[in-house]
Design an enzyme around this catalytic site. Sequence first.
Site, PDB file in Angstrom:
ATOM      1  N   ALA A  92       0.856  -1.181   0.000  1.00  0.00           N
ATOM      2  CA  ALA A  92       0.000   0.000   0.000  1.00  0.00           C
ATOM      3  C   ALA A  92       0.894   1.234   0.000  1.00  0.00           C
ATOM      4  CB  ALA A  92      -0.924  -0.002   1.218  1.00  0.00           C
ATOM      5  N   LYS A  93       0.310   2.371  -0.302  1.00  0.00           N
ATOM      6  CA  LYS A  93       1.060   3.630  -0.282  1.00  0.00           C
ATOM      7  C   LYS A  93       0.067   4.785  -0.208  1.00  0.00           C
ATOM      8  CE  LYS A  93       5.482   4.849  -0.526  1.00  0.00           C
ATOM      9  NZ  LYS A  93       6.607   4.115   0.091  1.00  0.00           N
TER      10      LYS A  93
END
Length: 422
Positions: free
Chosen positions: A111-112
């Site tokens: 994720a980011k």
Amino acid sequence: MTLSYVNPTADSPWGTYLSQVDRVIPYLGELARWAETLKRPKRALIVDVPIELDDGTVAHFEGYRVQHNMSRGPGKGGVRYHPDVTLEEVMALSAWMSVKNAAVNLPYGGAKGGIRVDPKRLSIKELERLTRRYTSEIGIIIGPQQDIPAPDVNTNAQVMAWMMDTYSMNVGATSTGVVTGKPIHLGGSLGRVKATGRGVFVTGREAARRINLDLEGARVAVQGFGNVGSSAAELFGQAGAKIVAAQDHTGTIVNSQGLDLSKLIPHVRDTGGVAGFKDSESCSNEDFWDLPCEILIPAALEGQLNADRARRVHAKLVLEGANGPTTSAADDILAERGILVVPDVICNAGGVTVSYFEWVQDFSSFFWTEDEINLRLDKIMVGALRKIWDTADEHRITLRTATFAVACERILMARQERGLYP
């Protein structure tokens, strides 16, 4: 419309990632039927982040949180504050986190997150309001068992403390495990601040041994002298290497006899950049890529090492401290020239590895010493790199393709065994 319809350029972050996936498909065997999974982020959230500025006006910023793949566990990845942040960039960074976490065999997906903002234009109170509003907006998809943010470009332990507090207030209980990279007294881990730079050094040390490159006296050029670049430079310096060049947003400095890091690091802390360091000469940012060195560490932003610069690099070893610093075209050129690249998805995985340690410590409320942290980190990084190197030797492929082969096999095996629901 789905995110897979984004039409990236070849050298854009998402375009670079897609080309890396395409290169690994021939090595996935039966799992190749699931390869499209890797090209489609699971979930992307775009949020409006309105805050009241100190002068009473209201400003709106655009924020993102992308969860690329969560077949192996909760999402894990940093949050960056930068004026050039885009959805496509965050998509690519989240995908590289999926690969990175799988490459070192952590029980995480990728994720980011990010906000398109220049944090230098905000006061501390404005930055706090921005962070708390953003956290509230993405709170519907983050959590200790869902998605765990961490620091990235222009974010730090204080930002993580605000995120942790905001999430905790919203759920009605202190939740230290919702973020990593926190201050030590709020559940942070010893060794976390320098972990990414340490991982760059550890993988670089192992790679140097493989190619018979003696670190004693080796010349090192570092692009990006923030937390990652400076920490890696320190460790290489302690191993006997000479840091002959450093570049950041303020300029490029050079000293062929080696920069004195005991003076340079305080100078950067006090002035905000490498420019003006008295025991050095300055050169243009573009000339940085022509400097003679044995080891090059791009530790700034993605896409910095392009095809033109790859033709000019003199190094024997490139260690990717940043995420996605090398374009696919540059990758091919470096390979043709016999320059070994240790890719970002293993080279800079030290940060997320110690973030994993922090997460585990938060759940158990039992904390390790810094020596224990560093020993565990070294063991995981060395073991992961050996597995990748063996794969590269077996198939006669680059370390990057081998890293993707190892990681994508793990991701897609989890996808296959979990099946599709409903």
